[in-house]
Scaffold this motif. Structure first.
Motif, PDB file in Angstrom:
ATOM      1  N   VAL A   1       0.841  -1.210   0.000  1.00 54.27           N
ATOM      2  CA  VAL A   1       0.000   0.000   0.000  1.00 54.27           C
ATOM      3  C   VAL A   1       0.872   1.253   0.000  1.00 54.27           C
ATOM      4  N   ALA A   2       1.961   1.254   0.789  1.00 54.28           N
ATOM      5  CA  ALA A   2       2.848   2.413   0.852  1.00 54.28           C
ATOM      6  C   ALA A   2       3.515   2.658  -0.500  1.00 54.28           C
ATOM      7  N   LEU A   3       3.918   1.581  -1.178  1.00 57.63           N
ATOM      8  CA  LEU A   3       4.575   1.770  -2.473  1.00 57.63           C
ATOM      9  C   LEU A   3       3.588   2.240  -3.528  1.00 57.63           C
ATOM     10  N   SER A   4       2.319   1.800  -3.435  1.00 59.85           N
ATOM     11  CA  SER A   4       1.331   2.309  -4.393  1.00 59.85           C
ATOM     12  C   SER A   4       1.077   3.794  -4.159  1.00 59.85           C
ATOM     13  N   LEU A   5       1.091   4.241  -2.893  1.00 60.13           N
ATOM     14  CA  LEU A   5       0.968   5.676  -2.619  1.00 60.13           C
ATOM     15  C   LEU A   5       2.170   6.447  -3.136  1.00 60.13           C
ATOM     16  N   VAL A   6       3.374   5.817  -3.047  1.00 57.12           N
ATOM     17  CA  VAL A   6       4.576   6.471  -3.574  1.00 57.12           C
ATOM     18  C   VAL A   6       4.463   6.662  -5.075  1.00 57.12           C
ATOM     19  N   ILE A   7       3.939   5.663  -5.796  1.00 58.88           N
ATOM     20  CA  ILE A   7       3.795   5.803  -7.253  1.00 58.88           C
ATOM     21  C   ILE A   7       2.780   6.888  -7.601  1.00 58.88           C
ATOM     22  N   ARG A   8       1.679   6.959  -6.837  1.00 54.98           N
ATOM     23  CA  ARG A   8       0.680   8.010  -7.083  1.00 54.98           C
ATOM     24  C   ARG A   8       1.277   9.406  -6.855  1.00 54.98           C
ATOM     25  N   LEU A   9       2.058   9.545  -5.756  1.00 54.61           N
ATOM     26  CA  LEU A   9       2.692  10.831  -5.471  1.00 54.61           C
ATOM     27  C   LEU A   9       3.685  11.205  -6.549  1.00 54.61           C
ATOM     28  N   TYR A  10       4.409  10.221  -7.080  1.00 57.72           N
ATOM     29  CA  TYR A  10       5.391  10.540  -8.118  1.00 57.72           C
ATOM     30  C   TYR A  10       4.693  10.984  -9.399  1.00 57.72           C
ATOM     31  N   ARG A  11       3.559  10.349  -9.721  1.00 58.65           N
ATOM     32  CA  ARG A  11       2.876  10.742 -10.955  1.00 58.65           C
ATOM     33  C   ARG A  11       2.291  12.149 -10.846  1.00 58.65           C
ATOM     34  N   HIS A  12       1.976  12.575  -9.631  1.00 56.21           N
ATOM     35  CA  HIS A  12       1.399  13.910  -9.490  1.00 56.21           C
ATOM     36  C   HIS A  12       2.459  14.987  -9.345  1.00 56.21           C
ATOM     37  N   HIS A  13       3.507  14.715  -8.566  1.00 59.03           N
ATOM     38  CA  HIS A  13       4.481  15.748  -8.241  1.00 59.03           C
ATOM     39  C   HIS A  13       5.772  15.655  -9.045  1.00 59.03           C
TER      40      HIS A  13
END
Lengths: 137, 90
Positions: free
Chosen positions: A112-124
């Motif tokens: 779950v933490a790594l999926s949040l990291v990928i989402r944050l990278y795609r946005h920022h």
């Protein structure tokens, strides 16, 4: 499992000290590092150290694995005393069941933490937590 | 007996050393391989501590699955910690 008889006082201190060292290293990585993936790596190392500490607490010197085998039960009369003394030479199975659950839950938390990291990278378009300032996605 | 003790302390030192290496490494792919080494040594230590079921689970989940999802994340994001390759891609 074969029975291992060795000087437990040195070996058990070694296990405790190395488990606490791994916990401290993981805590350092989770608190100090700036990269989000490195923070998740630190949490994973911290969880490994906690698992080793729990299993070491449940260990008894010279104990066997907490598994009943048919060879153990073959030539034993089934009296109440024998049933009560059946688990005497075994290590504690409760921390093992706890750690078995904790490993699987830790894998879920990491995913779950790594999926949040990928989402944050795609946005920022960055993973450095100093550059991610706004809270809106 | 003394061989067994030396083997045990080499395993413990390898685990602590791999933890320090994977925290200090700037290349995140090498750091993930370091966490795989930690899980592998940890599964051998669980076997020594008479917990074979935990050792099997740790070897399957810690070595294989965690490393795979970390590598998928690194492939989708950046490889280095200080992100000097991000400026080149822009």
């Amino acid at each position: 499992m074969e029975q291992t008889n060795f000087d437990i006082s040195i070996v058990e201190y070694g296990f405790f000290v190395s488990a606490i060292l791994v916990i401290l290293v993981g805590l350092y990585g989770a608190l100090v590092k700036k990269s989000l993936i490195k923070i998740v790596i630190g949490l994973s190392i911290l969880e490994s150290g906690v698992n080793l500490l729990l299993i070491t607490i449940g260990y008894i010197q010279g104990g066997t694995a907490p598994v009943f085998s048919p060879q153990l039960l073959k030539d034993m009369p089934l009296t109440l005393e024998n049933i009560r003394n059946l688990g005497n030479g075994m290590v504690d199975p409760v921390p093992q069941a706890l750690v078995l659950t904790a490993i699987v839950i830790g894998f879920g938390v990491t995913a779950v933490a790594l999926s949040l990291v990928i989402r944050l990278y795609r946005h920022h378009h960055t993973l450095v937590i100093d550059e991610i300032k706004n809270l809106k996605w | 007996m003394i061989i067994y003790l030396i083997f045990l302390f080499v395993l413990l030192a390898l685990m602590v050393g791999a933890a320090i290496y994977s925290i200090m490494q700037k290349d995140l792919l090498y750091a993930v391989i370091g966490t795989g080494v930690i899980s592998l040594v940890l599964s051998v230590l669980f076997l020594i501590l008479q917990a074979p079921d935990v050792a099997l689970t740790e070897a399957a989940i810690g070595v294989a699955l965690t490393t795979i999802i970390f590598i998928i994340t690194i492939r989708n994001t950046v490889r280095y910690e200080d992100e000097h390759d991000r400026k080149e891609n822009k």
